[in-house]
Design a protein around this motif. Structure first.
Motif, mmCIF file in Angstrom:
data_model
loop_
_atom_site.group_PDB
_atom_site.id
_atom_site.type_symbol
_atom_site.label_atom_id
_atom_site.label_comp_id
_atom_site.label_asym_id
_atom_site.label_seq_id
_atom_site.Cartn_x
_atom_site.Cartn_y
_atom_site.Cartn_z
ATOM 1 N N ALA A 236 105.881 119.158 -46.151
ATOM 2 C CA ALA A 236 106.806 120.929 -45.847
ATOM 3 C C ALA A 236 107.934 121.148 -47.039
ATOM 4 O O ALA A 236 108.468 121.877 -46.245
ATOM 5 C CB ALA A 236 108.031 119.634 -44.640
ATOM 6 N N PRO B 196 108.773 127.099 -47.258
ATOM 7 C CA PRO B 196 110.203 127.376 -47.784
ATOM 8 C C PRO B 196 110.970 127.084 -46.732
ATOM 9 O O PRO B 196 110.877 126.453 -45.402
ATOM 10 C CB PRO B 196 110.718 128.977 -47.527
ATOM 11 C CG PRO B 196 109.140 129.226 -47.910
ATOM 12 C CD PRO B 196 107.939 128.078 -48.510
ATOM 13 N N MET C 40 118.057 131.027 -40.672
ATOM 14 C CA MET C 40 116.841 131.371 -40.097
ATOM 15 C C MET C 40 116.056 130.784 -41.021
ATOM 16 O O MET C 40 115.755 130.752 -42.268
ATOM 17 C CB MET C 40 117.015 133.136 -41.536
ATOM 18 C CG MET C 40 115.646 134.177 -41.055
ATOM 19 S SD MET C 40 115.451 135.080 -40.011
ATOM 20 C CE MET C 40 114.168 135.888 -40.008
ATOM 21 N N PRO C 41 116.134 129.258 -40.536
ATOM 22 C CA PRO C 41 115.333 128.635 -40.258
ATOM 23 C C PRO C 41 112.620 128.460 -40.448
ATOM 24 O O PRO C 41 112.946 129.931 -40.184
ATOM 25 C CB PRO C 41 114.770 128.187 -38.759
ATOM 26 C CG PRO C 41 115.810 127.905 -38.510
ATOM 27 C CD PRO C 41 116.205 129.707 -38.916
ATOM 28 N N GLY C 42 113.083 128.624 -41.936
ATOM 29 C CA GLY C 42 111.243 128.896 -42.063
ATOM 30 C C GLY C 42 110.526 127.449 -42.162
ATOM 31 O O GLY C 42 110.498 126.874 -40.746
ATOM 32 N N ALA C 43 109.378 127.826 -42.572
ATOM 33 C CA ALA C 43 108.232 127.231 -41.700
ATOM 34 C C ALA C 43 108.661 125.631 -42.379
ATOM 35 O O ALA C 43 108.253 125.048 -41.622
ATOM 36 C CB ALA C 43 106.760 127.169 -42.601
ATOM 37 N N PHE D 212 111.207 123.896 -42.415
ATOM 38 C CA PHE D 212 112.299 123.545 -41.505
ATOM 39 C C PHE D 212 111.633 122.561 -40.372
ATOM 40 O O PHE D 212 112.147 121.265 -40.527
ATOM 41 C CB PHE D 212 113.000 124.874 -40.805
ATOM 42 C CG PHE D 212 114.748 124.456 -39.837
ATOM 43 C CD1 PHE D 212 114.576 124.015 -38.360
ATOM 44 C CD2 PHE D 212 115.454 124.288 -40.986
ATOM 45 C CE1 PHE D 212 115.693 123.852 -38.588
ATOM 46 C CE2 PHE D 212 116.306 124.159 -40.499
ATOM 47 C CZ PHE D 212 116.852 124.100 -38.939
ATOM 48 N N PHE D 213 111.597 122.790 -39.218
ATOM 49 C CA PHE D 213 111.032 121.557 -38.429
ATOM 50 C C PHE D 213 109.932 120.247 -39.506
ATOM 51 O O PHE D 213 110.550 118.800 -38.821
ATOM 52 C CB PHE D 213 110.310 122.192 -36.964
ATOM 53 C CG PHE D 213 110.471 121.917 -35.672
ATOM 54 C CD1 PHE D 213 108.879 121.100 -35.301
ATOM 55 C CD2 PHE D 213 111.808 121.393 -35.009
ATOM 56 C CE1 PHE D 213 109.240 120.524 -34.148
ATOM 57 C CE2 PHE D 213 111.491 120.612 -34.128
ATOM 58 C CZ PHE D 213 110.517 120.530 -33.923
ATOM 59 N N PRO D 214 108.961 120.352 -39.839
ATOM 60 C CA PRO D 214 108.667 119.461 -39.998
ATOM 61 C C PRO D 214 109.442 118.313 -40.645
ATOM 62 O O PRO D 214 108.928 117.359 -40.879
ATOM 63 C CB PRO D 214 107.703 119.983 -41.171
ATOM 64 C CG PRO D 214 107.064 121.346 -40.865
ATOM 65 C CD PRO D 214 108.209 121.417 -40.208
ATOM 66 N N ARG E 8 100.251 125.757 -43.455
ATOM 67 C CA ARG E 8 101.247 124.076 -43.915
ATOM 68 C C ARG E 8 100.269 123.514 -43.739
ATOM 69 O O ARG E 8 99.119 123.031 -42.687
ATOM 70 C CB ARG E 8 102.736 123.496 -42.307
ATOM 71 C CG ARG E 8 103.266 125.093 -42.581
ATOM 72 C CD ARG E 8 104.789 124.811 -41.332
ATOM 73 N NE ARG E 8 103.985 124.785 -40.279
ATOM 74 C CZ ARG E 8 104.841 125.115 -39.088
ATOM 75 N NH1 ARG E 8 106.099 124.990 -40.093
ATOM 76 N NH2 ARG E 8 104.457 125.368 -37.594
ATOM 77 N N ARG F 20 114.007 127.642 -33.348
ATOM 78 C CA ARG F 20 113.822 128.583 -34.316
ATOM 79 C C ARG F 20 114.494 130.221 -34.080
ATOM 80 O O ARG F 20 115.442 130.253 -34.947
ATOM 81 C CB ARG F 20 112.827 128.943 -35.480
ATOM 82 C CG ARG F 20 112.626 127.345 -36.491
ATOM 83 C CD ARG F 20 111.028 127.164 -37.159
ATOM 84 N NE ARG F 20 111.312 128.793 -37.749
ATOM 85 C CZ ARG F 20 109.865 128.744 -38.476
ATOM 86 N NH1 ARG F 20 108.538 128.226 -38.074
ATOM 87 N NH2 ARG F 20 109.602 129.494 -39.538
#
Lengths: 161, 512, 326
Positions: free
Chosen positions: A36, A40, A46-49, A51-53, B192, B451
């Protein structure tokens, strides 16, 4: 592997065994967090890619630690079921893996024929003859139904059609 | 025109011999296509689309809608018979449906699933008819914060639904959500977890994982029994449900329809949530909750009704607003466009015969599904009589074809194999892998909703609480957690009292 | 009969079956349905050109064209899928400008590109669609200038929706914001359908839609209001909507729709597809459908498009460098 072989007292051994499952999850959680962080994270605005992982990895880690705690405190019942005595499962997995590997290389027909023959033989006490006959009939029928009638593009592999 | 007039008009359009024939054809095709995993309604609809060109718009739409319904029903057949869900919506049906089949009660399970789907479909069509314009407004109010809270509620329910440890279920859920993160991030375009493998760019295939976890793993588990378990062969005399079965199923069906319909309206295909809400609801309301998971018919009736009702609910944004939320409805939209009909706010006025004809056809389609499938139940049952060593290889072959057919990708097959082994290992370690697939389906939507919600609020988490609908759902989740904690604490205290001062049993502690 | 006979007979039957299947093969492309990949969710601008096109394919290509949606990443997921698909002509991409933009964005951001321009061969261009800036009918802004005025006074107060970070519409909006001197927050979604839902549900303050196919039904139902269009000149069917250009903002943006296949596709297949596309674009049914949707068919043959695309790619690159380096 018995506790004697491992060189520890039985109860310590039980604890290690019990802890192995949550341990695996902990490693997995660490890996998820690592991956993760490769992308970014962004910000809360502005949560990025990542964030959640990252959140998921941390959650999994937390749960794994909780599970670890509980199994270390009371490992009495053991955390896994016993492994089976017969090796049929292993043969089955081997057949599946072989079939997956061959599927696109050798083609649907041949792979499935091999697969059906192997698995019916492994699962049931039937002769090679029956298995092979069944496999041939089964694979051709399947090919006709799926590739011709339903128009699914099954791989031909080494066969000319 | 008013609802009743409209419906009668719709029936007049729909009940012509031609249209009835198309409806039957659609339903039949849909069921066949639905029984085979992987080849979903989309394939069926699109392959048949060109043949509809010569048809009247109403006929075309009726047939396509029939396929859609049929496919949704077909998915539950495999869930019950062989514990393999045809699609995400049938996963919950596996829990009790398969157990019923093992007890020789596959017939009643299939029949109740069919009947439940019929009743639910009918009720949802009624709801659609009477409430469509009002409900379209509700669908719009459901923005990202609401979607996120709904998923949180759904996942909390999912964690508590199973029979085993909640902590373990939560871990499975997080695992499933993580699996969903693989691939190109939909919002930002970053890739990812793929390490450069382009075949994973679109993520890990749901079907591959489901076939692996449910199909392959189940077979591996079965194989290890040295004594072949007595799968009670279904007796022909017991094909139909008993009166007792009907009595117990009626409530769940009606409740499931309600739940499914309202959840189906909400955008974002969170329809599967309705299946577990229904299951959890029935478990809660039942006098024998501990039997859920070992073959209670309510566990089949409720979720099946819910998932069918959700299909009806899902038509609302499409019909009322003209915005399709799923590829299947998008294809239907094109079919309409081709025939010169533009779905949208003005559909009802400009083309009443299409709108009402479609609604009437849903009713007729559901009826046909029932009539068609009841005799088929007998046919499907015979599948179970095939000895294991022939049945399992056959099932695996169908899994191979089904998974491969989605993306024509060998990688998907590897994923299936790996999921099978992982599923087997998880079961050995006393985890139930089912929540993984459900969480996988919800993962992308949940992340997107979170998000977007934060973007809307400039990073304030408060937005999830300040908007009424969202707050209500989070409150429901908390209440749900609360009830269960209290219940299990009480349970633990009782057991401790009964067993004396012995240490709290591992099972209970692990169940939190 | 004994075992050996049984084996021999079965094997022969199997070979015979196999041979009979072999006989059925050998027909020329296409022999099974073709998949058209749309890289955005259903209900958006790409869909409304792609699906009608696919619906007339069977008359001119002999096989039906099946549309699937592979949304995400502003169009990256679908494009990457087709770029890596088997180059046999059975997987076709419905490409938009995003195909010119995304690889260059990846380069500028220093991340591995999801796909490269060289992985595609164009079959031809089908249409060009401009956008309209829209608001919910209940919004207080009746004209574009009102929006600009208020947005200038309240920076970061309002929010617009786009089809994804670094997507073509994200860039369009950034250009608009630069040109009007406003600061409006960004909410990425995955495509036109979700954008419309966000505008209708008032989750964002302003948005856009493809003109007129996606906008028209909502306009007719009086759910949205058009503030401006992004084309060069006013649209004939909507004469009272001003262009951004005439309002004083030098932003014009339209998306082109083209069909593409993986670069390694055999030339005969490409030729067949190009022929087919030309015929499909001239198909009466297709023309009628597009007219109903209000869309302009703008055909460019594969060869012409290759030249156009090379220039478009360079132009886009320069623009992106300016925008991203800010």
């Amino acid at each position: 592997m018995s506790s004697v072989v491992a060189g520890m007292s039985p109860s310590a051994f039980e604890r290690v065994k019990a802890g192995s499952v949550p341990g695996v999850f902990l490693l997995l959680a660490a890996w998820i967090c690592f991956e993760a962080l490769q992308v970014p994270l962004g910000s809360f605005r502005m949560p990025g890619a990542g964030f959640f992982p990252l959140a998921l990895g941390l959650a999994l880690g937390m749960f794994a630690v909780m599970l670890l705690g509980m199994s270390l405190l009371s490992p009495a019942s053991g955390s896994t079921d016993a492994w089976p005595e017969r090796r049929d499962g292993v043969y089955l997995v081997a057949s599946v893996v072989a079939a997956v590997w061959l599927f696109e290389r050798v083609g649907f027909l041949l792979t499935m024929a091999m697969f059906l023959a192997l698995t019916t033989r492994v699962l049931g006490r039937i002769s090679w003859l029956t298995a092979v006959v069944l496999a041939l009939v089964g694979s051709v029928t399947a090919y006709v139904v799926f590739s011709r009638v339903l128009l699914i593009a099954l791989p031909s592999g080494i066969l000319p059609f | 025109m008013g609802a009743i007039e409209g419906l009668l008009y719709g029936f007049s359009v729909c009940l012509t011999p031609t249209n009835l024939l198309y409806c039957a054809l659609g339903v039949l095709l849909g069921t066949i296509v639905g029984v085979l995993p992987g080849i979903g309604p989309l394939g069926g609809i699109t392959i048949l689309l060109p043949t509809t060109f010569g048809m009247e718009p109403v006929s075309a739409i009726i047939m396509l809608a029939g396929i859609y319904y049929g496919a949704m029903y077909g998915g539950s057949t495999t869930s019950i018979l062989v514990n393999i869900p045809g699609e995400a919506a049938s996963v919950v049906t596996c829990f009790d449906g398969y157990q019923m089949a093992r007890q020789g009660r596959a017939g009643p399970a299939l029949a109740i699933a069919a009947a439940g789907s019929y009743i639910a479909g009918t009720l949802s069509v009624l709801g659609l008819m009477l409430l469509a314009p009002a409900l379209a407004g509700l669908a719009l109010k459901f923005g990202p914060p609401e979607q996120f809270s709904l998923m949180v509620l759904g996942l909390v329910i999912l964690a508590y639904m199973g029979t085993g440890s909640v902590l373990k279920a939560l871990m499975m859920i997080v695992l499933g959500l993580s699996v969903a993160m693989v691939g190109i991030d939909h919002l930002s375009g970053f890739t990812r977890f793929t390490h450069g493998r382009v075949d994973l760019g679109d993520g890990i295939s749901f079907l591959a994982v489901a076939m692996g976890l449910f199909g392959v793993a189940e077979i591996l588990v079965n194989v290890e029994k040295t004594v072949v378990p007595e799968v009670i062969k279904p007796k022909l005399s017991k094909l139909l449900p008993t009166r007792e079965d009907w009595k117990r199923s009626l409530g769940p069906i009606i409740r499931g329809s309600g739940v499914g319909f309202f959840i189906g309206i909400l955008p974002g295909a969170a329809h599967i949530i309705s299946t577990f809400v229904s299951y959890a609801m029935e478990k809660r309301l039942s006098k024998h909750p501990e039997e859920f998971g070992s073959g209670r018919i309510e566990g089949v009736a409720g979720p099946e009704a819910a998932n069918n009702a959700a299909t009806g609910g899902a038509m609302i944004p499409f019909l009322a607003l003209g915005i399709p939320s799923a590829p299947a409805t998008a294809t239907m939209m094109v079919a309409l466009l081709i025939h010169g009909v533009k779905p949208g706010p003005v559909l009802m006025e400009q083309h009443p015969e299409v709108f009402w004809g479609l609604i009437a056809s849903m009713y007729v389609g559901n009826l046909m599904l029932l009539i068609l499938n009841l005799p088929l139940v007998g046919l499907f049952i015979n599948l179970l009589r095939v000895p294991q060593h022939f049945l399992f290889p056959g099932i695996l072959l169908v899994c191979f074809v089904g998974v491969y057919s989605v993306n024509l990708s060998g990688t998907d097959l590897w994923i299936m194999a790996i999921s099978g082994v992982v599923g087997y290992l998880l079961r050995k370690a006393r985890f139930d892998p089912a929540p993984i697939v459900l969480a996988m389906v919800l993962g992308p939507m949940m992340e997107q909703a979170l998000r977007q919600g934060l973007m809307m609020s400039r990073g304030e988490f408060g937005i999830f609480l300040s908007r009424p609908i969202s707050a209500a759902m989070l409150a429901a989740a908390v209440l749900f957690l609360g009830f269960h904690l209290v219940a299990s604490l009480r349970h633990a205290r009782a057991r401790r009292g009964a067993k004396g001062a012995e240490s709290v049993p591992v099972e209970r502690a692990a169940s939190l | 009969m004994n075992r050996r006979t049984l084996i021999v007979i079965s094997v022969m039957l199997w070979l015979a079956a196999g041979a009979s299947i072999l006989v059925g093969e050998g027909a020329a492309y296409p022999t099974k349905p073709i998949t058209l990949v749309v890289s955005f969710p259903p209900g958006g601008g790409a869909d409304t050109v792609g699906r009608p096109l696919a619906s007339v394919a069977h008359t001119h290509l002999g096989q039906p064209m099946v549309v699937i949606n592979k949304a995400g990443g502003g169009g990256a997921v679908g494009a990457q899928f087709v770029a890596n698909a088997k180059p046999d002509g059975y997987t076709v991409l419905h490409a938009l400008n995003t195909v010119s933009e995304l690889p260059q964005v990846d380069e500028l951001l220093g991340r591995t590109p999801a796909f490269k321009k060289e992985q595609f061969i164009p079959i031809g261009q089908v249409a060009v669609t401009p956008f309209a800036v829209i608001v919910n009918t209940e919004s207080r802004w009746k004209t574009f200038q009102e929006f600009v005025a208020e947005a200038r006074q309240k920076p970061d107060e309002f929010q617009y929706a786009s089809a994804g970070v670094y997507s073509t519409t994200h860039f369009m909006w950034e250009m608009i914001l630069k040109s009007t001197g406003t600061r409006v927050r960004h909410m990425p979604t995955t495509g036109g359908g979700p954008i419309m839902m966000a505008v209708l549900g008032k989750h964002v303050d302003i948005g856009h839609c493809v003109m007129p196919a996606v906008c028209a039904p909502q306009l007719e139902g009086k759910k949205i209001r058009l503030l401006a269009v992004t084309s060069d000149k006013r649209l004939p069917s909507y004469p009272d909507v001003p262009t951004l250009k005439e309002l004083g903002y030098d932003v014009t943006h339209s998306i082109w729709h083209a069909l593409m296949v993986p670069a390694a596709t055999p030339p005969e297949v490409v030729a067949k597809l190009r022929q087919g596309l030309k015929a499909m674009v001239e198909d009466e049914a297709f023309k009628a459908l597009m007219a109903k949707l209000g869309e302009r068919i703008q055909y460019m043959s594969g060869e012409e498009f290759e030249k156009f695309w090379a220039e478009d790619y360079k132009k886009v690159g320069t623009l992106l460098k300016q925008l991203i380096k800010k």
